[in-house]
Motif scaffolding. Structure first.
Motif, short mmCIF file in Angstrom:
data_model
loop_
_atom_site.label_atom_id
_atom_site.label_comp_id
_atom_site.label_asym_id
_atom_site.label_seq_id
_atom_site.Cartn_x
_atom_site.Cartn_y
_atom_site.Cartn_z
N THR A 84 0.74 -1.38 -0.13
CA THR A 84 0.09 -0.36 0.11
C THR A 84 0.86 1.04 0.23
N LEU A 85 1.70 1.26 0.58
CA LEU A 85 3.06 2.13 0.72
C LEU A 85 3.14 2.57 -0.51
N ILE A 86 3.47 1.40 -1.13
CA ILE A 86 4.47 1.69 -2.77
C ILE A 86 3.77 2.69 -3.89
N GLN A 87 1.90 2.08 -3.02
CA GLN A 87 1.43 1.86 -4.56
C GLN A 87 1.25 4.28 -3.73
N LEU A 88 0.97 4.22 -2.32
CA LEU A 88 0.30 5.86 -2.67
C LEU A 88 1.14 6.75 -2.40
N ASP A 89 2.52 6.57 -1.77
CA ASP A 89 3.85 7.01 -1.38
C ASP A 89 4.90 7.52 -3.42
N HIS A 91 8.26 5.44 -6.21
CA HIS A 91 7.54 4.83 -7.35
C HIS A 91 8.59 4.87 -8.32
N SER A 92 9.32 3.71 -8.15
CA SER A 92 10.85 3.41 -8.61
C SER A 92 10.87 2.05 -8.64
N PRO A 93 11.71 0.99 -9.78
CA PRO A 93 11.90 -0.11 -9.80
C PRO A 93 12.23 -0.71 -8.98
N SER A 146 7.34 -4.78 -4.48
CA SER A 146 5.28 -5.03 -4.12
C SER A 146 5.18 -6.00 -4.78
N HIS A 147 5.45 -6.44 -5.99
CA HIS A 147 5.69 -8.44 -6.46
C HIS A 147 5.66 -8.71 -5.31
N GLU A 158 13.74 5.49 3.73
CA GLU A 158 12.76 5.40 2.36
C GLU A 158 10.94 5.15 3.07
N VAL A 159 11.07 3.91 3.48
CA VAL A 159 9.99 3.20 3.78
C VAL A 159 9.69 3.79 5.35
N LYS A 160 10.43 3.71 5.76
CA LYS A 160 9.82 4.13 7.34
C LYS A 160 8.98 5.45 7.21
#
Length: 311
Positions: free
Chosen positions: A47-52, A56-58, A64-65, A289-291
């Motif tokens: 969810t964080l990867i989709q929203l932030d 949005h990097s490779p 996310s996968h 970055e995730v934190k």
């Protein structure tokens, strides 16, 4: 043949935790907690990867996968771990389990290549790891696992199980099924050995080669700060690779003699149940970055709850 058809096995019993008859309720609670932590942790990262937009990097697209794979991995095994399982459910569980296992091997290799490009060719990173490249690589990883799983499941479904229905394991997998089959399993065993080379060993070798190039590139960096930053970008992925391939090797490539059911159960539990739970913890604890994205998301939630009071 008539007698064999009459005694054809219709369900399987897992013996992995059969010795803990008086601890079934405790085991249920333990696996429930592990499963919930796995779902929450991996769903949070996805969810964080989709929203932030900063994620949005490779690298995070591939992560996310990996989170989706870990959710599937755990969902395939945990719900049936303390129950009997029908023949059709067993074949379905084996299919999805091996699909996830093969796809994760390939995806970890793709993620290693991503780290190689980021460190060894940073100026061309955006061009090399564009979305036109990342999407086919991710989809190819899923197809890699599905193809391998389809072959093994089809071959296993042609076997006869006409006697014992007790699996010395905690889920349906090829090795324990071959042990109780009452038909010739030579072709299945050869296919399993071939898969261990192409599906397991090949991605691992690609990962090793990628990290050898990465190590050489890092050693050429003169500043200690630059070296530490380069190492930190690889630390989480390298930790996940070590745990996953180490457990997979113990699960599939250890000798059949000399191991008790207890050891087999422990290894399988670490491989298919604990590892998917650890992956989001490893990436979230070691990744600033995730934190940061998590703190940002929690901060926005607090502001949303506080805004009605201000009005």
């Amino acid at each position: 043949m008539e007698q064999e058809n009459q005694t054809q096995v219709t369900e399987f019993i897992f013996l992995g935790f059969s010795s803990l008859l008086h601890g079934q309720a405790f085991l249920f609670l333990v696996f429930l907690v592990i499963y919930l932590v796995t779902l929450v942790g991996n769903s949070m990262i996805f969810t964080l990867i989709q929203l932030d937009s900063h994620l949005h990097s490779p690298m995070y697209f591939l992560l996310s996968h990996l989170s989706c794979l870990d959710v599937c991995f755990s969902s395939v095994t945990v719900p049936k771990i303390l129950e009997t399982i029908s023949y059709c459910e067993c074949m379905a569980q084996m299919f999805f389990l091996m699909s996830c296992a093969g796809a994760e091997c390939a995806l970890l290799a793709v993620m290693a290549y991503d780290r190689y490009v980021a460190i060894c060719n940073p100026l061309r990173y955006t061009d090399i790891m564009s979305r036109r490249v990342c999407v086919p690589l991710a989809m190819g990883s899923w197809l890699w696992g599905l193809l391998d799983s389809a072959i093994h499941t089809f071959m296993a479904s042609s076997l006869s199980f006409c006697g014992a229905n007790q699996l010395h394991h905690i889920f349906c997998d090829v090795p324990p099924l071959l042990k109780i089959a009452c038909s010739d399993t030579y072709v299945n065993e050869m296919a399993l050995h071939a898969a261990s080379v192409f599906v397991g060993l090949s991605p691992f070798l690609l990962i090793v080669i990628s990290y050898l190039y990465i190590l050489v590139a890092i050693l050429r960096i003169r500043s200690n700060t630059g070296r530490c930053k380069a190492f930190s970008t690889c630390a989480a992925h390298l930790t996940v690779v070590t745990i996953y391939f180490g457990m997979a090797n113990l699960n599939y490539n250890r000798p059949s003699a000399g191991y008790s059911v207890g050891v087999d159960t422990l290894v399988s539990t670490l491989y298919c149940i604990v590892t998917p739970m650890l992956n989001p913890l490893i990436y979230s604890l070691r990744n600033q970055e995730v934190k940061g994205a998590l703190r940002k998301a929690l901060g926005s939630q607090r502001r949303e709850y506080a805004s009605p009071d201000r009005q």
